[in-house]
Motif scaffolding. Structure first.
Motif, PDB file in Angstrom:
ATOM      1  N   SER A  41       0.818  -1.219   0.000  1.00  0.00           N
ATOM      2  CA  SER A  41       0.000   0.000   0.000  1.00  0.00           C
ATOM      3  C   SER A  41       0.846   1.261   0.000  1.00  0.00           C
ATOM      4  O   SER A  41       0.451   2.284  -0.572  1.00  0.00           O
ATOM      5  N   ALA A  42       2.016   1.210   0.653  1.00  0.00           N
ATOM      6  CA  ALA A  42       2.825   2.425   0.798  1.00  0.00           C
ATOM      7  C   ALA A  42       3.230   3.001  -0.546  1.00  0.00           C
ATOM      8  O   ALA A  42       3.332   4.220  -0.712  1.00  0.00           O
ATOM      9  N   GLY A  43       3.458   2.140  -1.531  1.00  0.00           N
ATOM     10  CA  GLY A  43       3.913   2.632  -2.831  1.00  0.00           C
ATOM     11  C   GLY A  43       2.796   3.024  -3.780  1.00  0.00           C
ATOM     12  O   GLY A  43       3.070   3.477  -4.894  1.00  0.00           O
ATOM     13  N   LYS A  44       1.555   2.854  -3.350  1.00  0.00           N
ATOM     14  CA  LYS A  44       0.427   3.145  -4.237  1.00  0.00           C
ATOM     15  C   LYS A  44      -0.160   4.499  -3.869  1.00  0.00           C
ATOM     16  O   LYS A  44      -0.991   4.627  -2.976  1.00  0.00           O
ATOM     17  N   ARG A  51      -5.709   2.407 -13.751  1.00  0.00           N
ATOM     18  CA  ARG A  51      -5.943   1.334 -14.719  1.00  0.00           C
ATOM     19  C   ARG A  51      -5.961   0.008 -13.975  1.00  0.00           C
ATOM     20  O   ARG A  51      -4.994  -0.353 -13.308  1.00  0.00           O
ATOM     21  N   LEU A  52      -7.044  -0.718 -14.107  1.00  0.00           N
ATOM     22  CA  LEU A  52      -7.184  -1.978 -13.389  1.00  0.00           C
ATOM     23  C   LEU A  52      -6.528  -3.120 -14.158  1.00  0.00           C
ATOM     24  O   LEU A  52      -6.510  -3.113 -15.395  1.00  0.00           O
ATOM     25  N   PRO A  53      -6.008  -4.123 -13.441  1.00  0.00           N
ATOM     26  CA  PRO A  53      -5.463  -5.297 -14.133  1.00  0.00           C
ATOM     27  C   PRO A  53      -6.585  -6.068 -14.824  1.00  0.00           C
ATOM     28  O   PRO A  53      -7.651  -6.284 -14.249  1.00  0.00           O
ATOM     29  N   THR A 100      -9.664 -10.557  -2.751  1.00  0.00           N
ATOM     30  CA  THR A 100      -8.563  -9.829  -2.105  1.00  0.00           C
ATOM     31  C   THR A 100      -7.251 -10.086  -2.825  1.00  0.00           C
ATOM     32  O   THR A 100      -6.398  -9.192  -2.942  1.00  0.00           O
ATOM     33  N   ALA A 101      -7.071 -11.307  -3.339  1.00  0.00           N
ATOM     34  CA  ALA A 101      -5.846 -11.621  -4.084  1.00  0.00           C
ATOM     35  C   ALA A 101      -5.704 -10.725  -5.306  1.00  0.00           C
ATOM     36  O   ALA A 101      -4.593 -10.343  -5.685  1.00  0.00           O
ATOM     37  N   VAL A 102      -6.833 -10.368  -5.925  1.00  0.00           N
ATOM     38  CA  VAL A 102      -6.784  -9.424  -7.048  1.00  0.00           C
ATOM     39  C   VAL A 102      -6.329  -8.052  -6.554  1.00  0.00           C
ATOM     40  O   VAL A 102      -5.506  -7.374  -7.185  1.00  0.00           O
ATOM     41  N   MET A 103      -6.824  -7.647  -5.387  1.00  0.00           N
ATOM     42  CA  MET A 103      -6.563  -6.304  -4.874  1.00  0.00           C
ATOM     43  C   MET A 103      -5.127  -6.111  -4.393  1.00  0.00           C
ATOM     44  O   MET A 103      -4.661  -4.972  -4.280  1.00  0.00           O
ATOM     45  N   VAL A 104      -4.413  -7.195  -4.101  1.00  0.00           N
ATOM     46  CA  VAL A 104      -3.034  -7.049  -3.612  1.00  0.00           C
ATOM     47  C   VAL A 104      -2.004  -7.346  -4.702  1.00  0.00           C
ATOM     48  O   VAL A 104      -0.801  -7.402  -4.411  1.00  0.00           O
ATOM     49  N   PRO A 109      -3.809  -0.807  -8.882  1.00  0.00           N
ATOM     50  CA  PRO A 109      -3.294   0.540  -8.641  1.00  0.00           C
ATOM     51  C   PRO A 109      -3.730   1.191  -7.343  1.00  0.00           C
ATOM     52  O   PRO A 109      -3.220   2.265  -6.995  1.00  0.00           O
ATOM     53  N   LEU A 110      -4.646   0.571  -6.612  1.00  0.00           N
ATOM     54  CA  LEU A 110      -5.204   1.194  -5.416  1.00  0.00           C
ATOM     55  C   LEU A 110      -4.705   0.485  -4.167  1.00  0.00           C
ATOM     56  O   LEU A 110      -4.547  -0.741  -4.158  1.00  0.00           O
ATOM     57  N   PRO A 111      -4.456   1.214  -3.077  1.00  0.00           N
ATOM     58  CA  PRO A 111      -3.916   0.597  -1.866  1.00  0.00           C
ATOM     59  C   PRO A 111      -4.986  -0.140  -1.073  1.00  0.00           C
ATOM     60  O   PRO A 111      -6.108   0.355  -0.918  1.00  0.00           O
ATOM     61  N   LEU A 112      -4.655  -1.316  -0.580  1.00  0.00           N
ATOM     62  CA  LEU A 112      -5.609  -2.053   0.249  1.00  0.00           C
ATOM     63  C   LEU A 112      -5.908  -1.285   1.534  1.00  0.00           C
ATOM     64  O   LEU A 112      -7.058  -1.196   1.969  1.00  0.00           O
ATOM     65  N   LEU A 113      -4.864  -0.746   2.146  1.00  0.00           N
ATOM     66  CA  LEU A 113      -5.047   0.029   3.367  1.00  0.00           C
ATOM     67  C   LEU A 113      -5.784   1.327   3.056  1.00  0.00           C
ATOM     68  O   LEU A 113      -5.442   2.046   2.119  1.00  0.00           O
TER      69      LEU A 113
END
Length: 320
Positions: A41-44, A51-53, A100-104, A109-113
């Protein structure tokens, strides 16, 4: 209570044909996914358009035969009657790690946190029973503008023998990001004036409610399980999982009234602080059409802070 059905609520999305399919050997564990999500999350940060995967994650064979104890613990906590039919809230729990695996993913491009859970639309098209082997798949779609950032849908599906049995669309908000097309956010409907109705139930939620639901759902996000974790995100103490509140309301509607196939929706407003007391009202909804005085079309529910007009959530349960 009058509710108009909206066509968008009952149209099942499909993964775009351009999406590739990635097979996972098993449903991943949420603990490892959250650790990966925290680290990533820190780098996002907002750097441009989102753009979504273009990928669908799939677990082709998920055996539910070994879920009896897990299902019983879920039913006991949420107030679902003992049954071999997996309620929609349990199917959400089953499929949530794949979404959740998609989101991490590194290219998500979006942070989970810090993601804010806005709403869910769930459709159960046929019962899923304990012992059946199912397929689970999930993908992200429709990143779009919101007045505070970008909202995105995570779609999770459960199939039995190739037939769609369950579909859940979870909508999240990432603050500060920009939608792919750079469009201005759609105008939001003005908040309706709302006065708390006569409650049909009162939930007294202890300080450990988040830990208890975390144990059956696998969602151990510290905002639900630790006062220190909650304070780090601006809450005075732990908050209840949104899906705990929604699933408990679904349980109170009950299997007989929702039927074997049903649509279940929830929209979240203010979080439920723990410990806390929530008043809940579940009542008949009507669908009003031109020339129709209104016909029963399921149930609507609201939850609010006991003694206040602080609304926590609202939703519907409608037989299909």
């Amino acid at each position: 209570m009058t509710v108009r059905r909206t066509q968008s609520a009952v149209v099942a999305p499909q993964a775009p044909a351009s999406y590739s399919v990635t097979d996972l050997p098993e449903v991943p564990r949420l603990g490892g996914l959250f650790a990966k999500g925290v680290a990533g999350s820190a780098g996002k940060r907002p750097k441009g358009e989102v753009r979504l995967p273009e990928v669908t994650y799939r677990v082709a064979r998920v055996a539910t035969a070994g879920e009896a104890a897990h299902l019983a613990a879920y039913q006991d906590l949420l107030g679902e009657p003992s049954s071999d039919v997996l309620p929609a809230g349990f199917l959400h729990v089953l499929a949530f790690p794949v979404a959740t695996a998609v989101m991490v993913r590194g290219d998500f491009p979006l942070p989970l946190l810090g993601m804010v859970h806005l709403r869910n639309v769930v459709r159960v098209l046929r019962p899923v029973r304990l012992g059946e082997t199912v397929e689970v798949r999930a993908w992200a779609q429709d990143a779009r503008a919101h007045r505070r950032g970008v909202q995105v849908d995570l779609v999770a599906e459960v199939l039995v023998d190739g037939d769609l049995a369950y579909q859940g669309v979870s909508t999240y908000l990432a603050k500060g990001f920009t939608a792919p097309d750079g469009a201005a956010p759609a105008e939001e409907s003005p908040r309706e004036e709302w006065t708390a109705p006569l409650p049909t139930a009162r939930w007294k939620l202890g300080a450990g409610t988040g830990r208890a639901y975390g144990a059956v759902s696998g969602d151990q996000n510290p905002i639900h399980t630790s006062n220190l974790g909650a304070k780090a995100f601006g809450f005075p103490r732990t908050i209840a999982h949104g899906m705990y509140s929604a699933a408990r309301a679904l349980a109170e509607v009950g299997p007989a009234r929702r039927g074997e196939a049903y649509e279940w929706t929830v929209e979240f407003f203010r979080p439920v602080l723990l410990p806390g007391t929530v008043d809940v009202a579940i009542r008949y909804a009507t669908d009003v059409a031109e020339g129709d005085a209104g016909a029963a079309s399921g149930f609507v529910y609201d939850g609010w802070r006991s003694g206040k007009d602080t609304r926590h959530f609202r939703g519907t349960v409608r037989p299909l």
